[in-house]
Design a protein around this motif. Structure first.
Motif, PDB file in Angstrom:
ATOM      1  N   GLY A  13      67.980  85.619 -30.079  1.00  0.00           N
ATOM      2  CA  GLY A  13      68.148  84.584 -29.054  1.00  0.00           C
ATOM      3  C   GLY A  13      69.226  84.956 -28.056  1.00  0.00           C
ATOM      4  O   GLY A  13      69.057  84.791 -26.847  1.00  0.00           O
ATOM      5  N   LEU A  14      70.335  85.473 -28.542  1.00  0.00           N
ATOM      6  CA  LEU A  14      71.429  85.908 -27.660  1.00  0.00           C
ATOM      7  C   LEU A  14      70.935  86.973 -26.691  1.00  0.00           C
ATOM      8  O   LEU A  14      71.148  86.868 -25.477  1.00  0.00           O
ATOM      9  CB  LEU A  14      72.595  86.447 -28.490  1.00  0.00           C
ATOM     10  N   ILE A  19      69.023  88.421 -21.259  1.00  0.00           N
ATOM     11  CA  ILE A  19      68.050  89.063 -20.366  1.00  0.00           C
ATOM     12  C   ILE A  19      67.508  88.055 -19.361  1.00  0.00           C
ATOM     13  O   ILE A  19      67.389  88.349 -18.165  1.00  0.00           O
ATOM     14  CB  ILE A  19      66.912  89.707 -21.190  1.00  0.00           C
ATOM     15  N   LEU A  20      67.170  86.852 -19.830  1.00  0.00           N
ATOM     16  CA  LEU A  20      66.676  85.815 -18.920  1.00  0.00           C
ATOM     17  C   LEU A  20      67.736  85.425 -17.896  1.00  0.00           C
ATOM     18  O   LEU A  20      67.417  85.193 -16.722  1.00  0.00           O
ATOM     19  CB  LEU A  20      66.227  84.588 -19.710  1.00  0.00           C
ATOM     20  N   ALA A  21      68.997  85.360 -18.312  1.00  0.00           N
ATOM     21  CA  ALA A  21      70.079  85.044 -17.376  1.00  0.00           C
ATOM     22  C   ALA A  21      70.202  86.130 -16.319  1.00  0.00           C
ATOM     23  O   ALA A  21      70.381  85.829 -15.133  1.00  0.00           O
ATOM     24  CB  ALA A  21      71.398  84.881 -18.130  1.00  0.00           C
ATOM     25  N   ASN A  22      70.103  87.379 -16.728  1.00  0.00           N
ATOM     26  CA  ASN A  22      70.183  88.483 -15.776  1.00  0.00           C
ATOM     27  C   ASN A  22      69.015  88.449 -14.793  1.00  0.00           C
ATOM     28  O   ASN A  22      69.200  88.652 -13.587  1.00  0.00           O
ATOM     29  CB  ASN A  22      70.221  89.821 -16.513  1.00  0.00           C
ATOM     30  N   ASN A  23      67.817  88.182 -15.295  1.00  0.00           N
ATOM     31  CA  ASN A  23      66.646  88.086 -14.405  1.00  0.00           C
ATOM     32  C   ASN A  23      66.803  86.938 -13.414  1.00  0.00           C
ATOM     33  O   ASN A  23      66.456  87.074 -12.238  1.00  0.00           O
ATOM     34  CB  ASN A  23      65.366  87.907 -15.222  1.00  0.00           C
ATOM     35  N   SER A  24      67.320  85.807 -13.884  1.00  0.00           N
ATOM     36  CA  SER A  24      67.536  84.670 -12.990  1.00  0.00           C
ATOM     37  C   SER A  24      68.578  84.988 -11.932  1.00  0.00           C
ATOM     38  O   SER A  24      68.444  84.598 -10.776  1.00  0.00           O
ATOM     39  CB  SER A  24      67.982  83.447 -13.797  1.00  0.00           C
ATOM     40  N   ARG A  25      69.623  85.708 -12.323  1.00  0.00           N
ATOM     41  CA  ARG A  25      70.658  86.103 -11.366  1.00  0.00           C
ATOM     42  C   ARG A  25      70.067  87.010 -10.285  1.00  0.00           C
ATOM     43  O   ARG A  25      70.345  86.837  -9.100  1.00  0.00           O
ATOM     44  CB  ARG A  25      71.792  86.839 -12.077  1.00  0.00           C
ATOM     45  N   GLN A  26      69.210  87.936 -10.689  1.00  0.00           N
ATOM     46  CA  GLN A  26      68.589  88.844  -9.725  1.00  0.00           C
ATOM     47  C   GLN A  26      67.659  88.112  -8.770  1.00  0.00           C
ATOM     48  O   GLN A  26      67.488  88.531  -7.633  1.00  0.00           O
ATOM     49  CB  GLN A  26      67.827  89.953 -10.455  1.00  0.00           C
ATOM     50  N   THR A  31      71.152  78.003 -11.116  1.00  0.00           N
ATOM     51  CA  THR A  31      71.101  76.963 -12.144  1.00  0.00           C
ATOM     52  C   THR A  31      70.456  77.492 -13.417  1.00  0.00           C
ATOM     53  O   THR A  31      70.973  77.273 -14.518  1.00  0.00           O
ATOM     54  CB  THR A  31      70.324  75.737 -11.631  1.00  0.00           C
ATOM     55  N   GLU A  32      69.324  78.195 -13.271  1.00  0.00           N
ATOM     56  CA  GLU A  32      68.663  78.768 -14.439  1.00  0.00           C
ATOM     57  C   GLU A  32      69.567  79.767 -15.133  1.00  0.00           C
ATOM     58  O   GLU A  32      69.624  79.814 -16.362  1.00  0.00           O
ATOM     59  CB  GLU A  32      67.358  79.460 -14.044  1.00  0.00           C
ATOM     60  N   MET A  33      70.283  80.565 -14.358  1.00  0.00           N
ATOM     61  CA  MET A  33      71.180  81.555 -14.927  1.00  0.00           C
ATOM     62  C   MET A  33      72.248  80.869 -15.790  1.00  0.00           C
ATOM     63  O   MET A  33      72.513  81.305 -16.917  1.00  0.00           O
ATOM     64  CB  MET A  33      71.855  82.371 -13.833  1.00  0.00           C
ATOM     65  N   LEU A  34      72.835  79.791 -15.299  1.00  0.00           N
ATOM     66  CA  LEU A  34      73.860  79.079 -16.053  1.00  0.00           C
ATOM     67  C   LEU A  34      73.295  78.442 -17.319  1.00  0.00           C
ATOM     68  O   LEU A  34      73.958  78.430 -18.361  1.00  0.00           O
ATOM     69  CB  LEU A  34      74.520  78.023 -15.172  1.00  0.00           C
ATOM     70  N   GLY A  38      74.483  79.423 -21.103  1.00  0.00           N
ATOM     71  CA  GLY A  38      74.869  78.399 -22.070  1.00  0.00           C
ATOM     72  C   GLY A  38      74.074  78.501 -23.364  1.00  0.00           C
ATOM     73  O   GLY A  38      74.630  78.380 -24.465  1.00  0.00           O
ATOM     74  N   LEU A  39      72.777  78.766 -23.244  1.00  0.00           N
ATOM     75  CA  LEU A  39      71.950  78.907 -24.446  1.00  0.00           C
ATOM     76  C   LEU A  39      72.304  80.173 -25.211  1.00  0.00           C
ATOM     77  O   LEU A  39      72.297  80.178 -26.447  1.00  0.00           O
ATOM     78  CB  LEU A  39      70.463  78.904 -24.058  1.00  0.00           C
ATOM     79  N   ALA A  40      72.624  81.245 -24.494  1.00  0.00           N
ATOM     80  CA  ALA A  40      73.049  82.484 -25.160  1.00  0.00           C
ATOM     81  C   ALA A  40      74.324  82.232 -25.960  1.00  0.00           C
ATOM     82  O   ALA A  40      74.454  82.693 -27.100  1.00  0.00           O
ATOM     83  CB  ALA A  40      73.258  83.590 -24.136  1.00  0.00           C
TER      84      ALA A  40
END
Length: 78
Positions: A13-14, A19-26, A31-34, A38-40
């Protein structure tokens, strides 16, 4: 299930949320990145977050539904 299984799931999960946070940042989705960061942090295996079995079950269901909705919405955008 053995404790090692839960440790593996938390590590997966971490990594997945990072990875999802990095993709959202790119993609510029702050908001999705944050949310993914938080979930990580919530699912990380190094410092146990004690929420109790019932609350963890609720969190797992909510996160699962959120991930499915995120997947469906990203497929609709493409």
């Amino acid at each position: 299930m053995p404790y090692g299984y839960y440790q593996f799931v938390r590590l997966a999960g971490l990594i997945g949320f990072a990875i999802l946070a990095n993709n959202s940042r790119q993609q510029g989705k702050q908001t999705e990145m944050l949310i993914y960061i938080g979930l990580a942090l919530l699912f990380q295996p190094f410092i146990k977050v004690a929420l109790g079995r019932t609350i963890w079950n609720i969190v797992d269901v909510i996160v699962g539904i959120g991930l499915i909705l995120s997947l469906v919405s990203s497929k609709n955008q493409n």
